[in-house]
Each structure stands twice: as structure tokens, then as C-alpha cells.
Design an enzyme around this catalytic site. Sequence first.
Site, short mmCIF file in Angstrom:
data_model
loop_
_atom_site.label_atom_id
_atom_site.label_comp_id
_atom_site.label_asym_id
_atom_site.label_seq_id
_atom_site.Cartn_x
_atom_site.Cartn_y
_atom_site.Cartn_z
N ASP A 93 -23.75 -7.58 -28.78
CA ASP A 93 -23.94 -8.72 -29.68
C ASP A 93 -22.61 -9.20 -30.23
OD1 ASP A 93 -26.62 -8.97 -29.38
OD2 ASP A 93 -27.17 -7.82 -31.15
N ASP B 288 -34.10 -18.17 -27.16
CA ASP B 288 -34.05 -16.77 -27.62
C ASP B 288 -35.16 -16.52 -28.62
OD1 ASP B 288 -32.75 -14.18 -28.78
OD2 ASP B 288 -31.39 -14.71 -27.16
N ASP B 289 -35.01 -15.51 -29.43
CA ASP B 289 -36.01 -15.05 -30.40
C ASP B 289 -36.49 -16.20 -31.29
OD1 ASP B 289 -37.51 -13.37 -31.92
OD2 ASP B 289 -35.85 -12.09 -32.58
N ARG C 23 -35.05 -2.46 -38.17
CA ARG C 23 -35.09 -3.92 -38.00
C ARG C 23 -36.50 -4.43 -38.27
NH1 ARG C 23 -33.98 -8.46 -33.40
NH2 ARG C 23 -32.45 -9.64 -34.53
N ASN D 73 -34.73 -3.72 -29.38
CA ASN D 73 -33.81 -3.74 -30.52
C ASN D 73 -33.79 -2.52 -31.43
OD1 ASN D 73 -32.06 -6.03 -30.73
ND2 ASN D 73 -33.90 -7.27 -30.62
N LYS E 155 -35.02 -12.97 -20.80
CA LYS E 155 -34.15 -11.97 -21.45
C LYS E 155 -35.08 -10.96 -22.13
CE LYS E 155 -30.71 -11.76 -25.20
NZ LYS E 155 -30.00 -12.59 -26.19
N TRP E 156 -35.00 -9.70 -21.68
CA TRP E 156 -35.91 -8.64 -22.14
C TRP E 156 -35.13 -7.76 -23.11
CZ3 TRP E 156 -40.00 -6.13 -18.55
CH2 TRP E 156 -40.55 -4.97 -19.14
N ASP E 157 -35.48 -7.84 -24.37
CA ASP E 157 -34.71 -7.16 -25.41
C ASP E 157 -35.40 -5.86 -25.84
OD1 ASP E 157 -32.68 -6.80 -27.26
OD2 ASP E 157 -32.83 -8.84 -28.06
N ASP F 238 -14.37 40.61 -9.89
CA ASP F 238 -14.91 41.85 -10.43
C ASP F 238 -16.40 41.70 -10.70
OD1 ASP F 238 -15.55 41.42 -13.44
OD2 ASP F 238 -13.67 40.37 -13.07
N TRP G 103 -23.43 -0.26 -32.12
CA TRP G 103 -23.75 -1.69 -32.09
C TRP G 103 -22.47 -2.50 -32.32
CZ3 TRP G 103 -23.33 -5.58 -35.83
CH2 TRP G 103 -23.88 -6.81 -35.44
#
Length: 738
Positions: free
Chosen positions: A546, A364-365, A441, A478, A474-476, A55, A197
Site C-alpha cells: 500500500d 476499488d473498495d 480493521r 486485509n 482485485k482480490w484483497d 565418531d 505493512w
Amino acid sequence: MAIFFNEETKMFYLEGKNISYIFGINFTGFPEHYYFGTRIGRDELAYTYEANIGDSAESAIPGQVHAGGKSYNVYRSEFSMYGNGEFRDCSFQMLFANGSRLNEFLYETHEILQEKPAIPGMPSMRGGQTLVLTLKDKNSEMRVRLFYTVYDDADVVCRHMEVENGTSEAVKLLRAYSFALDVYGAEHDLLTLENAWAREERPERTPLAHGTFCIDEKSASSTRRHAPAFALLDKDTTEHSGNALGVSLIYSSSFALKAQVSTKGYTRLTGGINDFDFAWVLGAGETFATPEVVLAYSDEGIGGMSRAYHDAYRKYLVNPRFASAPRPVVINSWEAVYFGCTPDRLLPIIDAVRGTGIDTFVLDDGWFGARRNDRAGLGDWVVSPEVFPEGLKPVIDYVHEAGMKFGIWFEPEMVNPDSDLYRAHPDWAIAVPGAEPCVSRRQLVLDITRADVRDYIVESVSKILRENEIDYVKWDFNRALTENFSCALPAEKQQEMHHRYALGLYDLCERLIGGFPHIFFEGCAGGGGRFDPAILYYFPQIWASDDTDAYMRTQIQHGTSIFFPLSAISCHTSICPNHQTNRTIPFKTRADIAHLGATGYELDTTKITPEEIEEVKTQVADYHEMEALVLDGDLYRLENTFDSNYFAMQLVSKDKKRAHITAMRALCRPNDEHKRIFPRGLDKNAVYEVVNEEYGLRLRLTGAAIMRVGLVLPLRTADNKMPGDFKTFVFKLTKVKG
Ligand code: GLA
């Protein structure tokens, strides 16, 4: 040929391995969708059209050219703009200088390209054959180009759009989604993935009702709340059977994806860049490109759709240098020492895994600037003289001497207010002048829409990569963006910021990842906060969560595998009690579950027993045995701990000669049911040897028997004890006949 145009009927037939995608230009010159599903012939589908027009009550438009009237509200659109009777959610809206928002884009021309053009500044699928359909606005010199790519050997259709401003004035794009697609049927479920997370990628299945269902992200971080993907399912679609139509967006910033059930019995799928708080100024003569969306179809249920994505992404999205390359088996320092990464803590960890087969140590960090905790140092990419007085070289040499490669952590897009970088350039952090920036953070996000900020990042990170022998990064990332504002943009361009952030990120990736082709880059975002196909284009693997608890991982890896191949999913064996859940799970189970992805370790190896170190050797050897299946195999999700007390994943080689099954009983229950699992995808006429080494099981069975009769999960351990919770069972299948 994959793309065929019928001049007479104005129908386009796009054909993939097992799929057909069919649309045509209608009587007004507008592209209308006919079919996306299992491969059919180049059938004439116009017979479905009259019923669709129906219609004309809603088409109060002058110049009706069809008995039923011209009503965009009932068109099965490939593209959709507001006005002309369209009242559904559109894929496009713009604002002319005079305030008008009215367009009517109609067919102008098309071309078929043998080489897929790259999308300027954005990652996209490679290869295939591409149709470019140009539509021109009836009332202006605006044009849109719809791109469609199909592959002979994949069950996906890639789509995106370009808008060209051919007028003499600037216009504003208020919405520029990547695609629109009206699928037949109003009775569907939508499968989405909820993210948070430490419990990423939880599947949710929602029945669609009339109206619009939308998932979106406003944080310029693609997967903090939802994966940028969903699947439209029939009511009776299961993991293993039925229609599944997937939508997966190659994009890392704020997105929206929508499914809208309309009154005419169709379901509209659309989406792309989130138009919430978005407006793009398109100057005269300028072109704007949207991100690409990958549509997949399977009639083998959700599992079949996943395999379509896995094949397509491994072949045409992941960097070809790494797509099938064995992944580094890492020992990562994060859960081992957190910020306390001093050489005296690290060297014994490295010593402990010598000769185990672990081949990469990742620092790591905590290695740079004043980064002794999360309060300071981000942005200062200089080796901390306090922690490494002689630089990184002695540690790197130590790692190399232990026969391993060296990896290192960066979070290039971030800055701590307590950092030399912030003290020197406070305006480089994203903030609205006069308003206190939202800290998360204890850090702020750098405004990578600015070329000078990107240059700093590229130079400071490159210096570390140049001056040290680094094999892995390792490209973070956060935290999410909380302001949609850049000090470098004029007022009228502020709502471009989140898309410009994505373009800035891709530029960084091009320069840093492209600039160091020998380095293997892993993506990460506070766990899986940015696990999307655009990241996969640059980073062959991505840290999924994580949460390293193996039970939680059965769920996270199950959800992540719905759109991503296992080779993309980074998984680590960690210490128990687990740092996120305080749960204790057998060491073997932790490794068996981590092996269903790009495996690695993340624990203080000086704190595990010599027997466990011996076990690591066996685990790594086992992984290498199944690695080819992780990299290139077909995945079947047989059981999952959302639905039952069991988990089981199966990998089958493309030639069906080998298969690997990891199953787990979550909770041990006395006098339990006699559980079997039912493998899939085997050659039913062939004979396979089925081995479970732990139980000394060695059977010869036909593929048909294995799939029909199933494999039994023992109720007790090999030495006849109750197995306790979280017991895994590994079956290796090898074709011996047929
Ligand atoms: C994030 C990552 C972790 C670790 C820490 C370091 O949370 O997901 O793996 O790298 O950052 O700060």
C-alpha cells in the site's frame, strides 16, 4: 534425461539446466544428501562419506551395522524423524495411538515419472520430471513419499512429501515439513525478508551460528512478518557472485522455515507448514500431502538465484495463459477517492485518462452493500443501490465507451460484524465460542474451511461477475487470522484449522478464478501481506504494497524481486505529496519506478495538470516499449537504496539484443561524486546503441565497454539545472552489431 539412478551405488542424480542434486540410499536404507550446486558429472561421491560418520559417541543404538555406528544425528538427511539418535530439528514427527512417536523410515521403492502429479488441493509447479521415493517405517505400516522434480531448462528442484497411514488406527501428525536438506558447511549467512505493512520485503542478512534460526508465520497469512522464503549464502556471496541456495515455499498459510548449524559442519534447511499449534489427524488408509518447496541454486550470487526463480516461476508456476501476456495498465480508484466511489467522482477520472493508453479502470473498495467506510458491508456482495442506483452497468458502459476494460475489488474471505451476512450467519466468522473474537480493521475472517461458507462466497461473487461485464478482479485480504479454531471441526481436529484455511482458499481460487477464465485476477492483502508463490499460481500479479511512495518502492520492489519476477509485482504511480509518506517525488520518477513491474496508476486524474496527462501518454507508451523485458527479461539489480544513495535495475532480453536500465539518485548533493553504474548480462562482443532520450544521449559502445566502463549518471538536468532529489535516468540499449 534429468533423473538418473545408479542401481549399484544406490545414488540418485537429479539434473537441471546448470545444477546437480545428488543423494543416495545409505547402508541402513536411509536417503542421505551428497550435493546440491553447479552441475557436475555423475561422480561417485561416496568418498565424502566416511568423514561424515566419524565418531559414534552419540549413536547408543542397538544393532549398529557400521564401524562408526548408526547415528541419524550425523546423517546428511533428505528427510528426518525424531529418535534413533537424531537430535537435530526434524522434518517429521507423528503420534501413534499408543503414544509412541518413534519411526524409522527406510527406502522401499522409487519411480521416475514423466508427468508431474498435482498435489491434491494445493497449487504446485507444473511440468518437469519427477522422482518419487517411497520410505517405509521399519516398525509400522506408515509410509512417506518424497517427491523431487527437476527441469532441463531451470535451476530449481521442487520437493514435497506425502504421508500415508497404512495402519489400522488413526495417528496424529505433529510435524510434517515439506523437506529436509543438510548442506555442507557451517559458515553461512542467511538472507531473509522482513515484512510489515507499507514496508514489505526488507532483506536481512544474518550470519548463522550453531543452533537454529527460524522464521515463521502464525497468522495463516503467508507474508505478514516474513516472506516464506530464504537463501543460504556463502560468506563471500554478493548480489552478483558466489553461491546462493534459495528456499521458497508455495504456501499461503502459517509456515516455518529453519536453518540449523550442526556440530558436524553441516547446515540443515527444513520447513513447511508451521507445526506450532498444528496437529493433523490421519485416519487409517488416509494420505496427507505437504505444500511444495522450490529450491534454487546459482553461483552467480543473489541475482543469479533470483533469475533462476524468475525463469522457473514464469515457465512452470504462473498460469501459462498469462505468464507472458501484457498486463492491464490500470487506473485504480482507491487513492483517488477511497470509499467515495460515486459515479459523479468516477466519471471525470475516467474522462481525464481517455486516450492516454491506460486501458483498465478498477473500481476499488466501497461499491457494495453498506460499505461507505471500513465499518460495514464486507460480505454483502451486492451493488449498493445508494451509490449506483442503476447498478454498475452505466459506469461499465462508460468505461467501455472510453476504450477501457473494467475491473472491480472484492475481499471474499471477510465479513464486517455490521453486515447482512454476519447478522444472518454469525457462526460463519472465525471465533472461539464464548470468547470475544479479535476484530482487525473492523472485520472478521470467514471460516472458509467450511464448504457452506465457500459455497456462499462463490455464489455471491460469481453473481456479480456473471451479471456484469468484468475483465479484471482485485482480490484483497486485509487482516490476519487470530484464532486457530473452526466451529465446524471436532475438538481433536482444531489444530488443523490454519492448514485447512489454505486448502479452503485454494478451493475458492480454483472455483472463482477457474470459473471465470477470461477475467484477469490480481492478488492483494492489505498491500503485500500474502505475496507468496501459491498466490502467484492463481494470480499472475500481486499488489506489492500500500506504500506507493516511489522511494519506498525502490526498496519494496528490490526485496520482492529477490524471489519473484517483475511481472508479478503490481506497482502504481500515485499523487504527491504521497499519501503514505507525505513525500514529493517527480512525476516521471514515480512512473519510471512503477514501470519496473506490472505498472498502473492510482490517483485522482482530475487533480493533475493537462501537461501531466500528456506525460501519462508518453509514460504508457514508454512502458509498452519495455513491456516485453518486464514480462520475460533477465533482471540485474545494480544498485539499491538500502546500501547507497542510488537505485538501478536492469532488464536484458534473453537474446541479449535489448536492455533497459532505470537508475535513480535518491538525494541530490551539490558537488556530488561522479557516479557510474555498471550494467551486466550484455553480449560483450556486440555493439549496442545506448540511448537516454531525456538527455539526447546516443552512443555506440561494445557490450564490454558498457559493462567495464559503466554508464554515467548526469549531475544536472538536461537543461543544466540541479536535478533535485529522486531524479531517474533511463537508458535503452539496442544491439546494432554482432
Ligand atoms: C487494502 C489494499 C488497498 C485497497 C484497500 C481497500 O488496503 O491494499 O489497495 O484496496 O484495501 O480497502
